[in-house]
Scaffold this motif. Structure first.
Motif, PDB file in Angstrom:
ATOM      1  N   GLN A 272       0.824  -1.220   0.000  1.00  0.00           N
ATOM      2  CA  GLN A 272       0.000   0.000   0.000  1.00  0.00           C
ATOM      3  C   GLN A 272       0.855   1.266   0.000  1.00  0.00           C
ATOM      4  OE1 GLN A 272      -0.456  -2.521   2.311  1.00  0.00           O
ATOM      5  NE2 GLN A 272      -2.032  -3.494   1.016  1.00  0.00           N
ATOM      6  N   GLY A 273       2.194   1.141  -0.018  1.00  0.00           N
ATOM      7  CA  GLY A 273       3.068   2.307  -0.101  1.00  0.00           C
ATOM      8  C   GLY A 273       3.536   2.815   1.250  1.00  0.00           C
ATOM      9  N   ARG A 274       3.136   2.153   2.340  1.00  0.00           N
ATOM     10  CA  ARG A 274       3.581   2.621   3.650  1.00  0.00           C
ATOM     11  C   ARG A 274       5.051   2.274   3.846  1.00  0.00           C
ATOM     12  NH1 ARG A 274       3.571   0.343   8.685  1.00  0.00           N
ATOM     13  NH2 ARG A 274       2.507  -1.534   7.889  1.00  0.00           N
ATOM     14  N   VAL A 275       5.848   3.215   4.296  1.00  0.00           N
ATOM     15  CA  VAL A 275       7.279   3.010   4.499  1.00  0.00           C
ATOM     16  C   VAL A 275       7.485   2.179   5.755  1.00  0.00           C
ATOM     17  CG1 VAL A 275       9.508   4.128   4.929  1.00  0.00           C
ATOM     18  CG2 VAL A 275       7.868   5.167   3.336  1.00  0.00           C
ATOM     19  N   LEU A 276       8.088   0.998   5.558  1.00  0.00           N
ATOM     20  CA  LEU A 276       8.361   0.115   6.682  1.00  0.00           C
ATOM     21  C   LEU A 276       9.726   0.394   7.314  1.00  0.00           C
ATOM     22  CD1 LEU A 276       7.019  -3.209   5.112  1.00  0.00           C
ATOM     23  CD2 LEU A 276       5.804  -1.599   6.594  1.00  0.00           C
ATOM     24  N   SER A 277      10.691   0.713   6.470  1.00  0.00           N
ATOM     25  CA  SER A 277      12.027   1.054   6.983  1.00  0.00           C
ATOM     26  C   SER A 277      12.754   1.898   5.928  1.00  0.00           C
ATOM     27  CB  SER A 277      12.847  -0.199   7.305  1.00  0.00           C
ATOM     28  OG  SER A 277      13.115  -0.933   6.118  1.00  0.00           O
ATOM     29  N   ALA A 278      13.705   2.682   6.381  1.00  0.00           N
ATOM     30  CA  ALA A 278      14.519   3.521   5.470  1.00  0.00           C
ATOM     31  C   ALA A 278      15.902   3.704   6.105  1.00  0.00           C
ATOM     32  CB  ALA A 278      13.838   4.870   5.233  1.00  0.00           C
ATOM     33  N   ARG A 279      16.920   3.488   5.272  1.00  0.00           N
ATOM     34  CA  ARG A 279      18.290   3.699   5.762  1.00  0.00           C
ATOM     35  C   ARG A 279      19.127   4.300   4.652  1.00  0.00           C
ATOM     36  NH1 ARG A 279      22.477   0.291   4.690  1.00  0.00           N
ATOM     37  NH2 ARG A 279      22.068  -1.473   3.283  1.00  0.00           N
ATOM     38  N   VAL A 280      20.169   4.985   5.060  1.00  0.00           N
ATOM     39  CA  VAL A 280      21.091   5.620   4.093  1.00  0.00           C
ATOM     40  C   VAL A 280      22.114   4.565   3.665  1.00  0.00           C
ATOM     41  CG1 VAL A 280      22.765   7.459   3.720  1.00  0.00           C
ATOM     42  CG2 VAL A 280      20.749   7.853   5.185  1.00  0.00           C
ATOM     43  N   ALA A 281      22.032   4.163   2.384  1.00  0.00           N
ATOM     44  CA  ALA A 281      22.965   3.160   1.861  1.00  0.00           C
ATOM     45  C   ALA A 281      24.197   3.812   1.236  1.00  0.00           C
ATOM     46  CB  ALA A 281      22.257   2.295   0.823  1.00  0.00           C
ATOM     47  N   GLY A 282      24.037   5.020   0.805  1.00  0.00           N
ATOM     48  CA  GLY A 282      25.173   5.757   0.231  1.00  0.00           C
ATOM     49  C   GLY A 282      25.139   7.179   0.751  1.00  0.00           C
ATOM     50  N   SER A 283      26.082   7.519   1.649  1.00  0.00           N
ATOM     51  CA  SER A 283      26.043   8.820   2.307  1.00  0.00           C
ATOM     52  C   SER A 283      26.389   9.934   1.336  1.00  0.00           C
ATOM     53  CB  SER A 283      27.002   8.823   3.501  1.00  0.00           C
ATOM     54  OG  SER A 283      27.045  10.091   4.096  1.00  0.00           O
ATOM     55  N   SER A 284      25.829  11.099   1.613  1.00  0.00           N
ATOM     56  CA  SER A 284      26.151  12.304   0.841  1.00  0.00           C
ATOM     57  C   SER A 284      27.439  12.938   1.328  1.00  0.00           C
ATOM     58  CB  SER A 284      24.986  13.298   0.962  1.00  0.00           C
ATOM     59  OG  SER A 284      24.871  13.735   2.316  1.00  0.00           O
ATOM     60  N   GLY A 285      27.963  12.479   2.446  1.00  0.00           N
ATOM     61  CA  GLY A 285      29.125  13.076   3.057  1.00  0.00           C
ATOM     62  C   GLY A 285      28.765  14.091   4.115  1.00  0.00           C
ATOM     63  N   ASN A 286      27.451  14.368   4.213  1.00  0.00           N
ATOM     64  CA  ASN A 286      26.988  15.332   5.216  1.00  0.00           C
ATOM     65  C   ASN A 286      25.987  14.603   6.092  1.00  0.00           C
ATOM     66  OD1 ASN A 286      25.268  17.404   6.503  1.00  0.00           O
ATOM     67  ND2 ASN A 286      26.525  18.827   5.336  1.00  0.00           N
ATOM     68  N   ARG A 287      26.348  14.428   7.344  1.00  0.00           N
ATOM     69  CA  ARG A 287      25.506  13.643   8.252  1.00  0.00           C
ATOM     70  C   ARG A 287      24.135  14.266   8.442  1.00  0.00           C
ATOM     71  NH1 ARG A 287      26.529   9.640  11.804  1.00  0.00           N
ATOM     72  NH2 ARG A 287      25.152   9.444  13.626  1.00  0.00           N
ATOM     73  N   ALA A 288      24.106  15.585   8.547  1.00  0.00           N
ATOM     74  CA  ALA A 288      22.820  16.268   8.741  1.00  0.00           C
ATOM     75  C   ALA A 288      21.927  16.077   7.529  1.00  0.00           C
ATOM     76  CB  ALA A 288      23.044  17.754   9.009  1.00  0.00           C
TER      77      ALA A 288
END
Length: 329
Positions: A272-288
């Motif tokens: 249904q499109g509900r986000v179950l989990s999300a993680r950063v797999a490739g960082s932008s180099g900026n933590r914020a």
């Protein structure tokens, strides 16, 4: 004339006693010179008046007694007349009862005479009936004896015929049973062979049908699978931009980060499109920036999904990677 009663005599004595008392009082304790002519005449006048009243009272009581005797005499006459009428009524009732009793006795005598006559007639009828029944019984016995002889003869004849028919039927049944047994055995062999051939043909037909159906289902499943895979690939390609826009609208830019940053995100979503989990797999180099991107993904839930439930299910079942590059940063 009626004699004076005790009541009247008592009243008269009382009056005379009063007169005597007045006379004594008039002469005792006084001299002749002290008595005047007028007072000496008053007691004599009172005595005369009281005698008249007494006589009138006596006459009135005599008249009342005479009236009472007359009334009693009339009542006694009426009672005598009533007794006479009652005696006449009782005499009439007695006469009627005696007449009714005579009529009852006469009727009873007639009834008894009639009953006696009926009994005699009934006795004669019973006697005649008994004689007739005796004759009928004798005739029935003779007829029963004759019928019994005929019955025994018929039974013996029937027994002989039945025995002959039984033997014939047994022989016929034996021959028919033997013929039927041979026919059934042949029919059973023929049916068994026919059933075997039909079963073999049916088995081969079902196997061929099952093989063709399995082949068709396999090709249909492969085609469906390929179509779904293509649809999933198209959906993943087409929805990437929509997801990026949805996440960009939910993104809050952290202060002090430079432009041109982007991060690779791995997400898991429901059909249904509900986000179950999300993680950063490739960082932008900026933590914020990376943390803001993850929060934006969570905030954008639910994400747009394909309308086809199967395509949505397949798309949600695989790990999804998207490059988050906010628009207008």
């Amino acid at each position: 004339m009626k004699s004076i009663g005790s009541k009247e005599l008592g009243l008269a004595l009382l009056v005379h006693l009063g007169l005597g008392t007045l006379f004594v009082l008039s002469f005792s304790g006084h001299t002749p010179q002290a008595v005047e002519a007028t007072p000496r005449e008053l007691p004599i006048q009172a005595v005369a008046v009281d005698e008249a009243r007494i006589q009138a009272e006596i006459e009135r009581q005599r008249q009342a007694e005479a009236d009472a005797r007359a009334a009693e005499q009339r009542r006694q006459q009426e009672l005598a007349a009533a007794r006479e009428r009652e005696q006449q009524r009782l005499t009439e009732l007695k006469r009627q009862r005696e007449q009714a009793e005579r009529e009852r006795r006469e009727a009873e005598q007639r009834r008894k005479a009639e009953q006696a006559a009926q009994r005699r007639q009934e006795e004669a009828r019973r006697k005649q009936e008994a004689e007739r029944q005796a004759q009928l019984k004798a005739e029935r016995q003779r007829e029963e004896q004759r019928l019994a002889v005929l019955k025994r003869q018929r039974e013996e004849e029937e027994r002989r015929r039945a025995e002959a028919e039984r033997q014939r039927q047994e022989e016929e049944a034996r021959r028919q049973a033997e013929a039927e047994r041979r026919r059934q055995e042949e029919e059973a062999r023929r049916k068994a062979e026919e059933a075997r051939r039909q079963a073999e043909a049916e088995r081969q037909r079902r196997e061929e049908e099952a093989r063709r159906q399995a082949e068709a289902e396999r090709r249909e499943a492969e085609a469906r699978e390929q179509a779904i895979q293509r649809a999933v690939a198209r959906a993943a390609s087409s929805l990437g931009g929509a997801w990026n826009q949805a996440i960009s609208r939910s993104w809050l830019r952290p202060s002090g980060i430079p432009d041109g940053l982007k991060a690779r995100m791995e997400i898991r979503i429901s059909p249904q499109g509900r986000v179950l989990s999300a993680r950063v797999a490739g960082s932008s180099g900026n933590r914020a920036f990376d943390e803001s991107a993850r929060r934006a993904v969570d905030k954008a839930s639910p994400l747009p999904m394909p309308r086809d439930p199967e395509v949505a299910k397949r798309l949600a079942a695989q790990p999804l990677t998207l490059i988050f590059e906010p628009e207008g940063q």
